[in-house]
Design a protein around this motif. Structure first.
Motif: not given
Length: 306
Positions: A139-141, A149-155, A191-194
């Motif tokens: 997934a990507r932001r 809204k996700e963190r890279i390590f999403s709890f 996550s930070n990729w487009t």
């Protein structure tokens, strides 16, 4: 393109993104006892496989691959999934929504209902079956507002649910994978990729892709502003006109909710040029189930979706 020169080496923005993703994947391997990498055969998970190769080769990956199959995926993508896993010599676990339906844990409202959102149930069952503590996903932001809204390590809690207000800080790229038994983490190395970054990385690494990512002729109908492929699962409705159109897929998933876009781009370079000019997100343009409040991404993620 932003660059930084260090000891005669010039790093591009793709170098930085790749290095971050490798670091994240190694953090997962170092902190988590039983991770799994979600691999669907789609372009984002194909990039994850290359990141894993660079992070861990020549050894084997410290985790298996897994796909949650709705049973209604495009056959070209499933064939590519199996072929790529075999080429890498990595274990591929497949769990199907159809199996959940047989167990009675997934009940469709009607036979034609999309199975896409029901993947959450099958995923949580697979996590429990194998006792995975971390799922690595692509997934990507930039894909969708909820994913931003996700963190890279999403709890995720012991019920597999995501609470956007109960996430851990990730200052200075420090990630916290500590969990209690039954809880799990979803880790997103890209996550930070487009979308453009993904295609540029595919071009740079010369990655092979399923054929439906490139322009090809396909029968479609125009419905609600989208091109809907005409298949046994998605037949034309009365009064609709079937057209043979040159299309490609920006994202792939369940046939019942994944639409192509009109395009003549049949090379990675041409796709990059198209992507650089688009103003519509890939999910906004092609995911039919994301366009209603009932199937909002945020709600589905709270229920355990990828």
């Amino acid at each position: 393109m932003s660059t930084l020169t260090l000891s005669r080496h010039t790093l591009s923005h793709l170098d930085w993104l790749e290095a971050e993703a490798i670091h994240i994947m190694r953090e997962v391997a170092g902190q988590c006892s039983n991770p799994v990498l979600l691999f669907s055969g789609g372009k984002d998970s194909i990039c994850l496989l290359r990141i894993a190769e660079k992070a861990f080769r020549p050894g084997k990956f410290p985790f298996p691959l897994m796909h949650i199959d709705t049973g209604h995926n495009y056959p070209e993508v499933i064939a590519f999934r199996d072929k790529r896993a075999a080429e890498l010599g990595e274990r591929l676990i497949v769990r199907s929504v159809e199996d959940s339906m047989k167990r009675g844990t997934v009940v469709l409202k009607h036979p034609g209902e999309s199975r896409n959102k029901h993947q959450s149930v099958t995923l949580l069952e697979a996590i429990a079956e194998f006792e995975f503590d971390t799922c690595i996903g692509g997934a990507r932001r930039d894909e969708e507002k909820a994913r931003a809204k996700e963190r890279i390590f999403s709890f995720r809690d012991e019920f597999g649910q995501w609470d956007p207000k109960n996430q851990r800080p990730e200052l200075w790229s420090l990630y916290n994978a500590r969990i209690h038994k039954g809880e799990n983490i979803r880790a997103f190395p890209i996550s930070n990729w487009t979308e453009l970054d993904v295609w540029q990385y595919i071009a740079r690494e010369k990655l092979e892709l399923p054929s439906i990512y490139f322009a090809h002729k396909r029968p479609v109908v125009r419905r609600g502003g989208a091109l809907v492929p005409v298949t046994e699962l998605t037949p034309a409705r009365p009064g609709e006109t079937i057209e043979e159109v040159s299309v490609r897929f920006r994202t792939v998933g369940d046939i019942t909710c994944t639409a192509p876009v009109e395009s003549n781009a049949d090379t990675v370079e041409e796709i990059i040029a198209e992507t650089a000019q688009t103003t519509i997100t890939e999910r906004g343009a092609t995911r039919l189930d994301d366009q209603t409040s009932e199937a909002s991404m945020e709600q589905r993620k709270k229920e355990g979706y990828f």
